[in-house]
Design an enzyme around this catalytic site. Structure first.
Site, PDB file in Angstrom:
ATOM      1  CB  SER A 227     -39.751  14.539  74.470  1.00 38.23           C
ATOM      2  OG  SER A 227     -40.275  14.579  73.157  1.00 38.23           O
TER       3      SER A 227
ATOM      4  CB  ILE B  11     -41.808   1.716  72.995  1.00 40.87           C
ATOM      5  CG1 ILE B  11     -41.752   0.455  72.141  1.00 40.87           C
ATOM      6  CG2 ILE B  11     -41.838   1.359  74.481  1.00 40.87           C
ATOM      7  CD1 ILE B  11     -40.530  -0.407  72.414  1.00 40.87           C
TER       8      ILE B  11
ATOM      9  CB  CYS C  36     -36.218  20.074  84.157  1.00 39.66           C
ATOM     10  SG  CYS C  36     -36.993  18.653  84.971  1.00 39.66           S
TER      11      CYS C  36
END
Length: 407
Positions: A149, A187, A379
Site C-alpha cells: 500500500s 482487517i 496506477c
C-alpha cells in the site's frame, strides 16, 4: 508512405480525436505519424495491426491494456503512464464520443454495478485472483515488511523501506494505543507487516484477518520467527471480515485497515462499517486507510478484468456517509497527496523490472509481465494530479464508536 483505405481511415480517426498532448505512431523504421499539438505529455509507440488500432480507439479501456499485454505495440519513447495520460486527455471517460463507444461504456457500467455485489464466496475468489499469485513475485519488489500500500515519503524518506516504516508508524500513532492491555484487529492484514509492527511497538494484542492463503501462511511463519513474548500476543485468521465480526462482537479496542476497503465493493460500504462498529467496544477507535478519488465513477474495465475484480475506489463523501450511516463518528480525516503513491509505484516498478527475467517463466510468462507493467503504469497515472492524470489521493479516516473519551 503508401496507405490503403483502412489505414487512412484509422489515421483520420486519431487525427480527429488526438488534439492535446503528442501521440507518435512509429509505422516503420522510416515513417512516423505525429498527432496532437506537440506539447506534453508525449509518447511514441510502434503501430500495431491497423484494424486492431481502430478497436483500441473505440474502447481504449480495456483495448490499449489488452493490446500491450499481447505485444500488440511497444513504447518507442516515454513511459506507459505518458501514453495513458495522452489517452485520458483525448478520450476522457475511457471511450470515444461516438455512439458505439457510448454504448460499450453503458454496458460496462451495468456490468460494474452487478459485480459490486460482493458475497463472501465472491470476495474470497477475488482476493485469491490477485494476492495468491505467489509470494515469490511479491517478495521481489515489495519491502521486507511486505507493505503493499502507499508509502509516506512526505517527511523526506529516501528509500521505500524508510517511507513504508513512516506509514506504519503514523498509522499506529493515529490508532492511539495509549494504555496497556488494548486489543487490535487488522482487517485485511496482508502479509502481516503492520500487525507485527503494532505488536512490537505498543505491546497490544493484535489479530490479523485475510482471505489470501498465501498471505496467511506468510504471516503465520513470520509470527513464529518472533520471540515468544511478541508472538504470544499476535494471531492471524483466514476468514472474511463479516464472519469474523459476527463471532467477535465487542471484543476489540481498536480496528485498523490499510488498503482493504478498496476491495469491499460499493454496495457493501455500509455493511463494512457496521462490522467495524460491531467489532469495537464502546469508545473504541478505528483507522481506515484507503485510496480516494475525486468523484464517484466506476472502475477501469481493464483493472476490473485483470487485476482487482470487483474493486472500487471511493470518493471521500462515500466513505464518510457510509460510516455515519453505520453510527460511527468521524474523528479526523487525513489526506496524503497522490505523489506519495506515484513514488511508491515507481519504486515497485523499478524493482519489478530488475527481477522480471529471474521470475519462473512457467508462472509468469511474457503476457503476465507486460500486464504487470501496464498495471503499475496505469496506477502511476491514476495518482498524477496534473491534467490527464487521475488525481487520486490516499486518505486515513479516524472513526470512533460513540462513548469515546476525547480527553
Amino acid at each position: 508512405m503508401n496507405l490503403d483505405w483502412t489505414q487512412k481511415k484509422v489515421l483520420d480517426f486519431f487525427r480527429e480525436h488526438v488534439t492535446r498532448g503528442t501521440l507518435i505512431f512509429r509505422v516503420d523504421d522510416r515513417h512516423e505519424v505525429v498527432l496532437g499539438d506537440g506539447q506534453e505529455p508525449k509518447a511514441a509507440m510502434t503501430i500495431p495491426d491497423w484494424g486492431n488500432t481502430l478497436k483500441m480507439a473505440l474502447t481504449p479501456d480495456p483495448g490499449f491494456g489488452e493490446a500491450f499485454m499481447r505485444s500488440g505495440f511497444d513504447l518507442v519513447s516515454g513511459e506507459l503512464e505518458d501514453l495513458i495520460k495522452v489517452l485520458r486527455l483525448n478520450f476522457e471517460g475511457g471511450h470515444s464520443a461516438n455512439g458505439f463507444g457510448s454504448f460499450i461504456e453503458k454496458l460496462q457500467a451495468l456490468k460494474f454495478q452487478i459485480a459490486q455485489f460482493t458475497s463472501i464466496k465472491a470476495a474470497s475468489r477475488r482476493v485469491r485472483h490477485h494476492y495468491d499469485i505467489g509470494n515469490d513475485l511479491y517478495t521481489r519488489f515489495l519491502d521486507p515488511d511486505m507493505q503493499y500500500s502507499c508509502a509516506f515519503w512526505d517527511d523526506g524518506a529516501q528509500t521505500l523501506e524508510e517511507a513504508q516504516h513512516r506509514k506504519m508508524s503514523l498509522t499506529t500513532q493515529r490508532l492511539k494505543i495509549n494504555e496497556p492491555g488494548l486489543r487490535v484487529v487488522d482487517i485485511g492484514c496482508g502479509w502481516g507487516g503492520l500487525s507485527r509492527f503494532i505488536r512490537r511497538e505498543t505491546g497490544a494484542e493484535v489479530h490479523g484477518i485475510t482471505l489470501s492463503t498465501e498471505q496467511f501462511n506468510w504471516a503465520q511463519q513470520k509470527r513464529l520467527e518472533m520471540d515468544d513474548n511478541a508472538s504470544s500476543g499476535l494471531d492471524y485468521h483466514l476468514l472474511d471480515y463479516r464472519v469474523f465480526a459476527d463471532a467477535n462482537a465487542g471484543k476489540y479496542d481498536r480496528v485498523v485497515s490499510v488498503g482493504m476497503f478498496e476491495h469491499v465493493g460499493r454496495h457493501q460500504f455500509k455493511t463494512y462499517f457496521e462490522k467495524v462498529g460491531e467489532l469495537l467496544k464502546t469508545g473504541g477507535r478505528a483507522v481506515i486507510h484507503t485510496i480516494i478519488k475525486p468523484r464517484a465513477e466506476f472502475t477501469s474495465p481493464w483493472i476490473d478484468r485483470y487485476i482487482f475484480p470487483g474493486g472500487y475506489i471511493p470518493a471521500v463523501h462515500e466513505v464518510i456517509e457510509a460510516a455515519e450511516h453505520a453510527s460511527l463518528r468521524v474523528d479526523a480525516s487525513h489526506f496524503h497527496p497522490g505523489r506519495n503513491y506515484a513514488q511508491t509505484l515507481m519504486a515497485w516498478r523499478d524493482r519489478f523490472r530488475d527481477v522480471a527475467d529471474q521470475l519462473d517463466p512457467e508462472k509468469y510468462d511474457t503476457e503476465f509481465k507486460r500486464m504487470w507493467e501496464f498495471y503499475l503504469a496505469g496506477c502511476i497515472n491514476a495518482f498524477d494530479e496534473a491534467e490527464g492524470g487521475g488525481g487520486m489521493r490516499v486518505g486515513q479516516f479516524v472513526f470512533t464508536k460513540p462513548g469515546f473519551d476525547y480527553a
